[in-house]
Design a protein around this motif. Structure first.
Motif, short mmCIF file in Angstrom:
data_model
loop_
_atom_site.label_atom_id
_atom_site.label_comp_id
_atom_site.label_asym_id
_atom_site.label_seq_id
_atom_site.Cartn_x
_atom_site.Cartn_y
_atom_site.Cartn_z
N THR B 94 0.84 -1.28 -0.12
CA THR B 94 0.10 0.12 -0.05
C THR B 94 0.85 1.21 -0.04
N ASP B 95 0.46 2.43 -0.21
CA ASP B 95 1.15 3.65 -0.03
C ASP B 95 1.90 3.65 1.25
N ILE B 96 1.23 3.41 2.23
CA ILE B 96 1.99 3.63 3.56
C ILE B 96 3.01 2.49 3.71
N GLY B 97 2.56 1.50 3.19
CA GLY B 97 3.85 0.30 3.01
C GLY B 97 5.09 0.77 1.92
N ARG B 98 4.65 1.41 1.14
CA ARG B 98 5.97 2.07 0.33
C ARG B 98 6.64 3.07 1.11
N GLU B 99 5.82 3.77 1.85
CA GLU B 99 6.95 4.70 2.62
C GLU B 99 7.91 3.95 3.64
N LEU B 100 7.70 2.83 3.76
CA LEU B 100 8.97 2.01 4.51
C LEU B 100 10.13 1.77 3.67
N ILE B 101 10.00 1.68 2.39
CA ILE B 101 11.18 1.39 1.36
C ILE B 101 12.60 2.34 1.83
N PRO B 102 12.22 3.51 1.70
CA PRO B 102 13.49 4.02 2.19
C PRO B 102 14.10 3.89 3.44
N ILE B 103 13.39 3.63 4.44
CA ILE B 103 13.88 3.45 5.64
C ILE B 103 14.35 2.07 5.73
N TRP B 104 13.90 1.02 5.22
CA TRP B 104 14.34 -0.46 5.32
C TRP B 104 15.69 -0.35 4.38
N GLU B 105 15.79 0.68 3.35
CA GLU B 105 17.07 0.46 2.76
C GLU B 105 18.06 0.74 3.68
N GLN B 106 17.73 2.07 4.60
CA GLN B 106 18.77 2.47 5.22
C GLN B 106 19.34 1.37 6.43
N LEU B 107 18.29 0.63 6.83
CA LEU B 107 18.32 -0.20 7.87
C LEU B 107 19.19 -1.35 7.20
N SER B 108 18.99 -1.51 6.07
CA SER B 108 19.73 -3.02 5.41
C SER B 108 21.10 -2.14 5.35
N ASN B 109 21.34 -1.37 4.94
CA ASN B 109 22.79 -0.90 4.88
C ASN B 109 23.53 -0.81 6.24
N TRP B 110 22.70 -0.34 7.27
CA TRP B 110 23.33 -0.44 8.75
C TRP B 110 23.50 -2.04 8.98
N GLY B 111 22.89 -2.78 8.75
CA GLY B 111 22.98 -4.30 8.70
C GLY B 111 24.27 -4.71 8.36
N GLU B 112 24.49 -4.43 6.94
CA GLU B 112 25.50 -4.82 6.28
C GLU B 112 27.03 -4.29 7.03
N LYS B 113 26.86 -3.10 7.42
CA LYS B 113 27.84 -2.50 8.02
C LYS B 113 28.43 -3.10 9.20
N HIS B 114 27.14 -3.34 10.04
CA HIS B 114 27.22 -3.99 11.52
C HIS B 114 27.87 -5.29 11.17
N ARG B 115 27.48 -6.14 10.26
CA ARG B 115 27.90 -7.57 9.88
C ARG B 115 29.41 -7.32 9.75
N ALA B 116 29.82 -6.49 8.90
CA ALA B 116 31.04 -6.39 8.58
C ALA B 116 32.26 -5.82 9.73
N MET B 117 31.47 -5.20 10.71
CA MET B 117 32.19 -4.78 11.74
C MET B 117 32.41 -6.00 12.77
N THR B 118 31.40 -6.50 12.92
CA THR B 118 31.49 -7.56 13.91
C THR B 118 32.12 -9.02 13.51
N ARG B 119 32.05 -9.30 12.05
CA ARG B 119 32.53 -10.30 11.59
C ARG B 119 33.70 -10.25 10.47
N PRO B 120 34.61 -9.27 10.87
CA PRO B 120 35.57 -9.20 9.73
C PRO B 120 36.38 -10.16 9.35
N GLU B 121 36.53 -10.21 8.05
CA GLU B 121 37.55 -11.45 7.31
C GLU B 121 38.86 -11.28 7.69
#
Lengths: 121, 121
Positions: B94-121
DNA sequence: TATGGTACATACAAAAAAGTAAGTAATGGC
DNA sequence: GCCATTACTTACTTTTTTGTATGTACCATA
């Protein structure tokens, strides 16, 4: 929170999703019942265990401890123990924890808007 | 998901937190195990029930149904039934559902960064 | 008449999360 | 010696979530 069965379908699915999706991974980090309330309270600086307990009414010491431990293990919250008696322990957000703040502000706004939409007066 | 006990401490606490905190409210909306995966898959347009099921491997029909119902009740997903046999049902944000998209993109980036920090190769 | 496809529903079991109640350690002050 | 304070543990119970297995309706087609 307590012991998990490593090879349950439940746990395997959780792992699979978390591996597959950064977004779900992020949400899992802050997904416990009281975690966001704890984090919000730490937004403005350090707090002691007892301060958190009294700011978050209804939370039990057990729940507060468990969530704080998870947040600490996940590197979102930093725990500092002072060698005093009676004990003094302070909690604060880490750098990566702070990076969540602007995101959760947006999420909070979304929630407010959504709430207004679905339950208009 | 199934029946909840209205007056359990568990449920009362949940209500209290949700009322008190827009952020926790928002997180609860998308907090089920498979919800974000469902929403991500709907990001690019409508999908049928069976399409979702095959895109999200490991999910059972029951879980897919339950989560979709909740998302629908919460106004995040729209369900369209076509009067055909065999049945055809489409789901979309829905419209309000779509409004979550930009937010979850940021959250997703945060997750990627966090994952890299806590489990560095 | 039997079969197949689609989107579910239902009854049940297993696992996980949340909550309850009680106890612990250390030490300074009385 | 006894009590208060603080930040926890531990053992246990209740509630909720997730997963399993099977069944249903509908009609077109073989």
């Amino acid at each position: 929170m307590a012991k998990i069965k490593e090879n349950s379908t439940n746990n395997l699915n959780r792992k699979y999703i978390i591996t597959d999706c950064n977004l779900t991974y992020s949400i899992c980090m802050v997904g416990g019942r009281w975690k966001l309330l704890i984090l919000c309270n730490l937004e403005n600086g350090k707090l002691r265990f007892g301060e958190l307990r009294s700011k978050i009414c209804n939370i039990t010491e057990r729940m507060l401890t468990l969530h704080l431990r998870e947040l600490e293990n996940d590197g979102i919250v930093k725990r500092t123990v002072y060698a005093e008696v009676p004990p003094k322990v302070e909690y604060e957000l880490t750098d990566i924890g702070r990076e969540l703040i602007p995101i959760w502000e947006q999420l909070s706004n979304w929630g407010e808007k959504h709430r207004a939409m679905t339950r208009p007066e």
